[in-house]
Scaffold this active site. Structure first.
Site: not given
Length: 1651
Positions: A318, A434, A437, A517, A533, A591, A1276, A1279, A1378
């Site tokens: 870096d 990097d 922007e 980036r 990041d 990283h 219903d 079971e 269902d």
């Protein structure tokens, strides 16, 4: 209405009205209070079509107040039909040029579409709007801008569009916590920004105004791309609709239509540029860290990870490698040997990558001038102040900086030169860019920003900090492409273009790579991207998956997140899980300071990392091939599950799993182990994640190594995963992995070589070919290269010969299956050689099963006595073999009684003669005396002595139809196993489980049978238990087998063909019926278990129900609307909503106070009403306030613990709530139930007891007489279902082996039901454990309910029950539970009906349009058509879902529903007659085709069609978008029901037109169907005269029958047989005259000829 309003952005009511908008304050703050009126927008003043692919129009602004000023009065609209799948339309200023994105790849096309357009553009004149339709039949509206106005001002442009679906994916870059967008008014800003991806809605590094919309289950999808780089925001709202708001440029939209989501990605990448194919080494694992501090520390990291034996290809440095963070420098003290570092890495086959930021320090170097800066100054390479001359100064890592203008050719040349210079100084293999922007640590610049409309526009999108120049440059800064205001979001894009030029100049023919980036659509053509990041936390590991999926949509498949997180320290557990999933990121980089070896060489992180990275490296040939396919075809690499399984609605929201291509599914663990996550239903220990390979795929593989340099030298292999058709296909792309020019000359290698231009220098060969899905070791394997065929010996099948398969040649591998008859000795799974051999079984790892019984394992016969009525045999366990399960005591001596019940039925019972065991208390109707005359029996029985087995042989054909003379017979206290060979592979039955086909697949499929509150799902045991099957024989005869055992069990098929039963209690009590036709099998079976009940006539009418009616008004409104639409409709239901706090025998006096009066009104008008009752009774009411519980206690009706354990009730929790509480439905379910906040304790009646039946009947009668009338009952949750496991507190008392038996047919017997130690008492006083009778609870519940209904109402009515067992049909019908609103459920409902009809519950059907999830229009309409031919025809869905009843969809849907239900009601006399014949004779009502045409083997596998009785064939449309269905018409003449047209067929599949409003119906020649004119209910239709449909055969003859009575009386019937001969007078012959209730038969309407 609210869902479709468009926000007008007020500051309050006064400002709203000034803008000419509508003001309506609402309780929801996220919904706009100020919204546009219809007065805003533009109108079309002229329109022209220069040619067939272009439309042009002039627009003028309508007279309305301005939002933000500077509105542009005149606009031009232009549309280009660029391809058959791509539409472009652009809206811009008619008089002045505006900024447009100078995209290097996207251009207007010079040619025209080559095929018919898949879309149609419609312009709306005033206010201006456009609609984009998909040109299907019928057309589908995809994109409709008339939902809101067009706004076009100098610095505010807005366009809204209503979409066809809520399935919206994309828009970025943000952290989207789910892959599918939440459409509940969410606004997403888009403007590139250096910010942390911490889960907010703020804008991040990339700019992506693009989304995909999945339209429906057909897979058809479309994409929407706005080519605009200005700051913007996009609002997603519930209409569903989107609104784009941007503050500059033009509106330049592309609409891309595709048949699947994948083809939309194909279209998008065609537009913006296909993704680059990365060098092979870049798919290896990579390590990086910010602030290693020195090269010595970097090398320590490299060495420890090498020593750990981790596959590992790439190391980064870096910005800390730089001198004071200046680009194109290195720290000559701490990184003095950096120029030699690349060689150090290369020596071990590894690569080195450096970082470059754009910002250039204005300071000097330590020992002299900063030459890169000086050369930049000379080239005038920098972004400038508004004067166009002065370099804009900012501050980034090195301090004061200038910023390269990558849109300036001089800057590009400078950048290329500097990278080339630096590479000569510090060798490296690729570039990481990097901070582009572009990032700036001060606002705008060191000198601040001028107060003007660019820096402070009239509208600022909801970007981070609400300031345009926050953390970036001033908006009025100058680039060659224009103002920073316009090109800010293109900075990273332009830097990538410049860096790509530098990469090509620097690395030459070596492919190298870039990853960036900041990005913009089209960056993927040159670069990859990482997700920024992130932090070392469990949220960020989850959110990485939606991010990866989105960037694959955006055309950047080389994508991944920083593994183990960039910020903060990662726990070992988190890093372990992250390394597991990160091994499947396309870009796999750890990283920060948590490289795997940092945790220790023997740590779980290292061991699991090594394991999964070895899997990654094994699969790299497959991953590399996926990148090639992305590069050539635009396919995704990391693929959403939805892209492959779009018809499955469950996949549309899946974002915690992903796929590599089409064939590898990755299911990571994304939560710490303390979390309870119900969605991961597989065992995943800390060192494992889920990996599944999809059938039908071939994955190329290679033996892994510690780097790709070494692994690429190893032999290759293939993993072949066969699908159900035993087929698979795949591709392999292979080249040198590093050279540029992939698509120009090297080509693709596959199993069938497409291009053979590449010769591998390592002379690679395929080492192993693994084939998954072969159910047994192959008997014969051959390999052919087209000239020579080599047969492999057994020793060669695994390894040797495949070494000779050279890369670059075509080969065909064939094998013949060797079908194994071996019986699995370790059915519970988890076997290994030691465990297997400890059971005395044989271990053969290549066999299926791997562990199987020896030949003589089982029992040996001793005393055998034969009599005319049967055989009695004593058998003893073969003690040569050890006991199988130490926890389940073997019963060594058994008795076998075989009884010849009749000429066509027999029984064999295997039991302990010394100690009585539990036997099923369900009475069967057996012949009073056995059949003792040998000649009268259709079968004979043989006994095999060693191992013991029974063989039943059909006389006449000599086919053995039952043969349990196979090893493995086991009879222990809690594990009983018996296997039989089958006479053919055609087996039908067993349930209740969801089956994908009516005919079973015998490919080692296992089905559990244990009643459970479980919605239908593949291989999930559901509500009922039916251990009965019907088998077909090669002679085309049929037989049926019932195992009368009510314990938990499973059944396993294998291809021999064979069948194995496992049950955990009771005895083995088998009954066989001999048929010989399928219909006779069912008749004989119901003669034993009892004929199905005859329902009331009205119960065959259409029925409506919903869980979630909010009050009685809602039901009244529905009734009113159904009547107004004149849709036939007989029965209305009320679910538990009508009750007070969901308690049986109560009425909600607030919301349903008016229901009794409504019921009375509806019944007076001929309607019927059915209420739901659950068995569980609330137990927390004040004594004296709830009679049902109080009298239950008095009569001791509730299930308790055995007295030796406790005298207490076994409490559960179901629907009833505590008194005097307010339920907070926002809490999770466990909190509502388990923490005892809301759910009351509930007691379960023991319906075996006579006193309970009496008590139940009293409660029903009291409800009818004192609260509300009803006509039928729906029971219903029987079971029985509970919301806690076992009991409240989940502490089951008693024998733990009952709760957790030695063999578990399903996981957790007590899960969502009662403890197995609970005690029940049979009618004769016998005490039994719930363990034995659990599966009979619904059965025991049904008859008392039926008896109570008849005694209360005095009429037949109908009972509908959820849980069933053989003979439940004597009293009740059943619905299929269902289910889900999904296309596949239509077919599955037919299969389910056929299974229950064969199991003899005649009244059956599925919830039409689905219970769970949101139904779709077309699917629901097709389901209404199909459901009109369910015996039990009910539309039913759940709470919080949109309505789906026929009047909820609009008049066209209502009309189509009315039409098909009118057909049903017309034919109800025929259906009722079928119900009578089922009741009287055991015939089937819904009839699989093979029941009528068993001699035609084509019908044996048909499950997409069915019959009503023998005469009416139903062929529904079961798939989206179809207008033609293929249906089978057996030999003979069939008449189209709709037209009367005769179709003569020799037995063939034919295409049948199936427009959306039609279901295909055919009447079989030779049959007569009684009918009656339909009305809105059976109350009125039964008053009409009857008629007959007479379908003559070739001899002019037809026969039929009619049963008629008052439709609801008890006990007295009348039926007629009907015959017609065209030579004689028609005759009606009554079989019994009891009354004159038969309607008049009008001679004028008596006959309807179809000939």
């Amino acid at each position: 209405f609210i869902k479709q309003i468009v926000d007008c952005f007020p500051d309050g009511s006064q400002k709203c009205l000034e803008r000419g908008c509508c003001w309506s304050p609402l309780s929801e703050t996220n919904v706009p209070w100020c919204f546009f009126s219809k007065n805003h927008g533009y109108s079309v003043v002229s329109e022209s079509k220069p040619d067939s692919t272009h439309i042009e129009a002039k627009l003028t602004r309508m007279d309305a107040p301005s939002l933000f000023g500077a509105d542009i009065k005149e606009l031009t609209f232009s549309a280009e039909m660029q391809t058959e799948n791509r539409l472009r339309f652009k809206i811009t200023d008619a008089n002045q040029a505006r900024f447009e994105v100078p995209h290097e790849h996207v251009q207007s096309l010079s040619d025209t579409p080559r095929g018919p357009l898949k879309y149609r553009l419609e312009l709306i004149q005033k206010p201006f709007g456009l609609k984009v339709w998909r040109t299907t039949s019928p057309e589908k509206l995809l994109f409709d801008t008339t939902v809101g106005p067009l706004v076009f001002a100098d610095q505010y442009l807005q366009l809204s569009a209503k979409l066809s679906s809520h399935n919206i994916y994309g828009l970025g870059e943000h952290v989207h916590q789910t892959f599918r967008h939440d459409t509940n008014w969410r606004t997403w800003p888009i403007f590139t920004r250096a910010a942390f991806p911490n889960g907010g809605t703020h804008n991040l590094y990339g700019h992506y105004p693009y989304f995909t919309c999945l339209e429906d289950a057909s897979g058809q999808s479309f994409g929407v791309f706005l080519m605009n780089s200005n700051a913007m925001e996009v609002t997603v709202q519930p209409a569903p609709a989107v609104t784009f708001r941007t503050i500059g440029g033009v509106l330049d939209f592309y609409i891309l239509v595709g048949e699947t989501p994948e083809t939309v990605v194909d279209e998008f990448t065609k537009l913006i540029g296909r993704p680059f194919i990365p060098p092979y080494w870049s798919l290896g694992f990579q390590l990086s860290r910010w602030d290693y501090g020195s090269l010595e520390e970097v090398k320590k990291v490299v060495e420890r990870n090498r020593q750990a034996g981790l596959p590992y290809d790439v190391q980064y440095t870096d910005i800390d490698y730089m001198e004071n963070k200046k680009i194109f420098t290195y720290d000559m003290e701490k990184f003095a040997e950096l120029p030699q570092f690349a060689d150090y890495m290369h020596d071990k086959g590894q690569k080195y990558i450096v970082i470059l930021d754009p910002a250039v320090s204005t300071g000097q170097r330590i020992n002299g001038p900063y030459e890169a800066l000086e050369r930049g100054h000379a080239a005038k390479a920098w972004v400038t102040e508004p004067d166009g001359v002065t370099s804009l100064l900012g501050e980034v890592w090195p301090g004061e900086t200038v910023f390269p203008d990558y849109t300036n050719q001089a800057c590009i040349d400078w950048w290329v030169d500097e990278i080339s210079r630096f590479h000569k100084e510090v060798k490296h293999d690729a570039l990481w860019i990097d901070m582009n922007e572009v990032a700036n640590f001060v606002k705008g610049g060191i000198n601040g920003c001028t107060d003007n409309k660019l820096n402070y526009p009239p509208f600022t999108p909801s970007i981070l900090d609400d300031l345009m120049y926050s953390k970036t440059l001033c908006m009025d800064a100058k680039h060659k492409w224009g103002n920073h205001y316009d090109v800010h979001s293109l900075y990273g894009y332009s830097m990538v273009l410049a860096t790509d030029k530098a990469s090509k100049a620097t690395f030459g023919t070596s492919r190298s790579m870039i990853f960036t980036r900041s990005s913009f659509p089209g960056v993927g053509k040159y670069s990859g991207h990482w997700l920024g990041d992130n932090g070392a936390n469990w949220n960020d590991i989850k959110w990485a998956i939606p991010g990866m999926l989105e960037f694959n949509l955006f055309g950047i498949p080389y994508i991944g997140a920083d593994i183990c997180g960039f910020f903060d320290d990662s726990t070992e557990e988190l890093c372990t899980r992250w390394m597991q999933v990160g091994a499947f990121y396309p870009f796999s980089r750890n990283h920060n300071d948590q490289d795997p070896a940092a945790y220790g060489f023997d740590s779980l992180v290292v061991n699991t990392s090594r394991h999964y990275l070895n899997i990654r490296y094994t699969l790299l040939p497959y991953l590399y091939t996926l990148f090639y396919k992305a590069h050539v075809n635009g396919e995704t690499v990391v693929r959403p599950v939805m892209h492959e399984f779009y018809s499955d609605s469950e996949t549309r929201a899946v974002h915690k799993q992903f796929m590599w291509g089409a064939h590898l599914l990755i299911t990571p663990v994304l939560d710490p182990i303390t979390d309870r996550k119900a969605t991961i239903n597989m065992y995943l220990p800390e060192d494992k994640i889920g990996l599944h390979m999809r059938g039908g795929g071939i994955l190329p593989v290679q033996r892994p190594d510690v780097t790709t340099t070494y692994s690429r030298r190893h032999p290759m292999g293939l993993i072949v995963a066969l699908n159900d058709n035993k087929a698979a296909s795949g591709e392999l792309f292979w080249d040198d992995g590093d050279s540029r020019g992939i698509s120009e000359g090297l080509g693709i290698l596959s199993m069938q070589v497409a291009h053979s231009g590449y010769q591998d220098p390592n002379n690679l060969k395929f080492e192993n070919i693994t084939v998954l899905g072969v159910t047994a070791a192959p008997a014969l394997v051959t390999v052919s290269d087209g000239n020579t065929v080599i047969s492999l010996s057994d020793s060669q099948i695994q390894y040797d010969i495949y070494k000779q398969l050279e890369l670059g040649k075509d080969y065909t591998v064939n094998w013949e299956a060797k079908i194994s008859a071996n019986i699995d000795c370790y059915p519970e799974g988890g076997e290994n050689q030691a465990k297997c051999e400890a059971r005395g079984c044989i271990w053969e790892p290549l066999s299926v099963p791997r562990c199987y019984y020896a030949e003589n394992h089982g029992y040996i016969t001793s005393n055998k006595v034969e009599t005319p009525s049967g055989i009695t045999v004593d058998i003893d366990r073969n003690t040569e073999f050890p006991s199988q399960r130490s926890r389940s005591r073997d019963i060594s001596k058994l008795r076998v009684d075989i009884t010849y019940l009749s000429g066509r039925s027999l029984r064999w019972k295997i039991f302990d003669p010394e100690n009585a065991r539990y036997e099923v208390p369900v009475p069967l109707h057996l012949p009073a005396t056995p059949e003792t005359v040998e000649e009268n029996r259709d079968y004979r029985v043989q006994i095999n002595d060693k191992p013991f087995g029974i063989q039943v042989i059909r006389k006449g054909t000599e086919e053995v139809i039952w043969d349990s003379a196979v090893p493995g017979f086991t009879f222990s206290d809690q594990f009983l196993q018996i296997s039989t060979r089958l006479p053919s592979e055609y087996v039908y039955g067993f349930g209740e489980t969801e089956h994908p086909t009516y005919k079973h697949s015998l490919n080692f499929h296992k089905y559990g049978l244990f009643a459970k509150d479980q919605p239908p799902g593949y291989k999930l045991n559901s509500y009922g238990v039916h251990p009965f099957y019907m088998g077909l024989e090669k002679s085309k005869n049929a037989h049926g087998v019932l195992l009368l055992n009510s314990n938990a069990m499973d059944v396993t098929f294998q291809p021999t063909p064979a069948l194995t039963y496992h049950t955990i209690g009771g005895i083995l009590d088998f009954y066989m019926v001999m048929g010989p036709t399928p219909e006779e099998v069912v008749q004989q079976y119901t003669e034993m278990i009892g004929r199905p009940v005859l329902p009331a006539y009205w119960s065959l009418g259409f029925q409506l129900c919903r869980y979630g009616y909010s009050n009685d008004t809602e039901i009244a409104d529905l009734y009113r609307d159904m009547k107004a639409a004149q849709i036939p409709y007989d029965v209305q239901y009320a679910d538990i909503d009508y009750m007070e706090r969901q308690m049986d025998f109560t009425l909600d006096q607030v919301n349903f106070k008016g229901l009794p009066a409504l019921v009375d009104q509806m019944r007076a008008e001929g309607m019927r009403f059915i209420f739901i009752l659950d068995p569980a009774i609330a137990g927390n009411e004040t004594k004296g306030s709830y009679p049902a519980f109080d009298t239950g206690i008095e009569k001791n009706v509730f299930i308790k613990w055995p007295p030796e354990l406790s005298n207490d009730i076994v409490w559960g929790k179901v629907w009833p709530d505590y008194p005097n509480i307010t339920v907070d439905n926002s809490l999770d379910w466990d909190t509502q139930v388990e923490v005892s906040l809301f759910r009351a304790f509930a007691a379960f009646p023991d319906f075996f007891k006579t006193s309970t039946a009496e008590w139940w009947g009293e409660q029903i009668k009291d409800f009818y007489n004192n609260i509300m009338k009803f006509d039928g009952l729906w029971i219903d949750m029987n079971e029985p279902a509970s919301f806690v496991h076992g009991t409240a507190g989940e502490n089951c008392l008693g024998n733990k082996d009952l709760e957790d038996p030695p063999y578990m047919p399903r996981k957790g017997l007590k899960h969502k039901t009662l403890c197995m130690n609970s005690e029940q008492i049979l009618a004769d006083g016998t005490r039994v454990k719930h363990y034995d009778v659990h599966n009979l609870y619904g059965w025991a519940h049904t008859k008392p309910t039926y008896d109570a209904l008849l005694s209360t109402t005095g009429k037949r009515g109908v009972i509908v029950t959820r849980s069933t067992y053989p003979s439940s049909g004597r009293w009740a019908g059943h619905w299929l539970g269902d289910n889900y609103s999904a296309w596949d459920q239509l077919l599955k409902s037919i299969i389910g009906m056929c299974l229950f009809i064969s199991g003899k519950i005649s009244i059956t059907g599925a919830d039409i349009c689905g219970f769970f999830n949101v139904a779709e229009y077309e699917m629901c309409l097709r389901w209404m058509q199909l459901g009109a031919f369910y015996p039990f025809s009910r539309n039913h869905n759940t709470i919080n879902m949109p309505r789906q009843d026929p009047v909820a969809w609009g008049p066209e849907f209502a009309a189509a529903s009315r039409d098909v239900l009118n057909i049903r009601y017309t034919l109800l006399p025929y259906l009722y007659t079928l119900m009578y014949e089922a009741h009287a004779h055991g015939n089937t009502v819904v009839r699989p085709m093979l029941h009528e045409f068993v001699t035609d083997e084509k019908t044996w596998g048909i499950d997409k069609q069915f019959l009503w009785g023998p005469a009416l064939l139903i062929t529904p449309a079961l798939d989206p978008g179809v207008t033609v269905v293929k249906g089978y018409l057996p030999y003979g003449v069939w008449y189209d029901y709709h037209t009367g047209k005769a179709i003569r067929t020799a037995g063939e599949f034919v295409d049948m037109d199936a427009p959306l409003e039609k279901i295909n119906l055919h009447v079989r020649a030779g049959h007569i169907l009684p009918w009656q004119k339909p009305e809105n209910s059976t109350h009125y239709s039964r008053q009409n005269t009857l008629g007959l449909i007479i379908a003559l055969n070739d001899g002019g003859v037809a026969k039929g029958s009619l049963f008629w009575d008052d439709g609801e009386g008890i006990g007295e019937f009348c039926s007629w047989s009907i015959a017609f001969d065209n030579k004689i007078t028609p005759t009606l012959t009554p079989t019994l005259y009891l009354n004159d209730s038969i309607n008049k038969i009008d001679k004028n309407t008596f006959f309807h000829y179809l000939n």
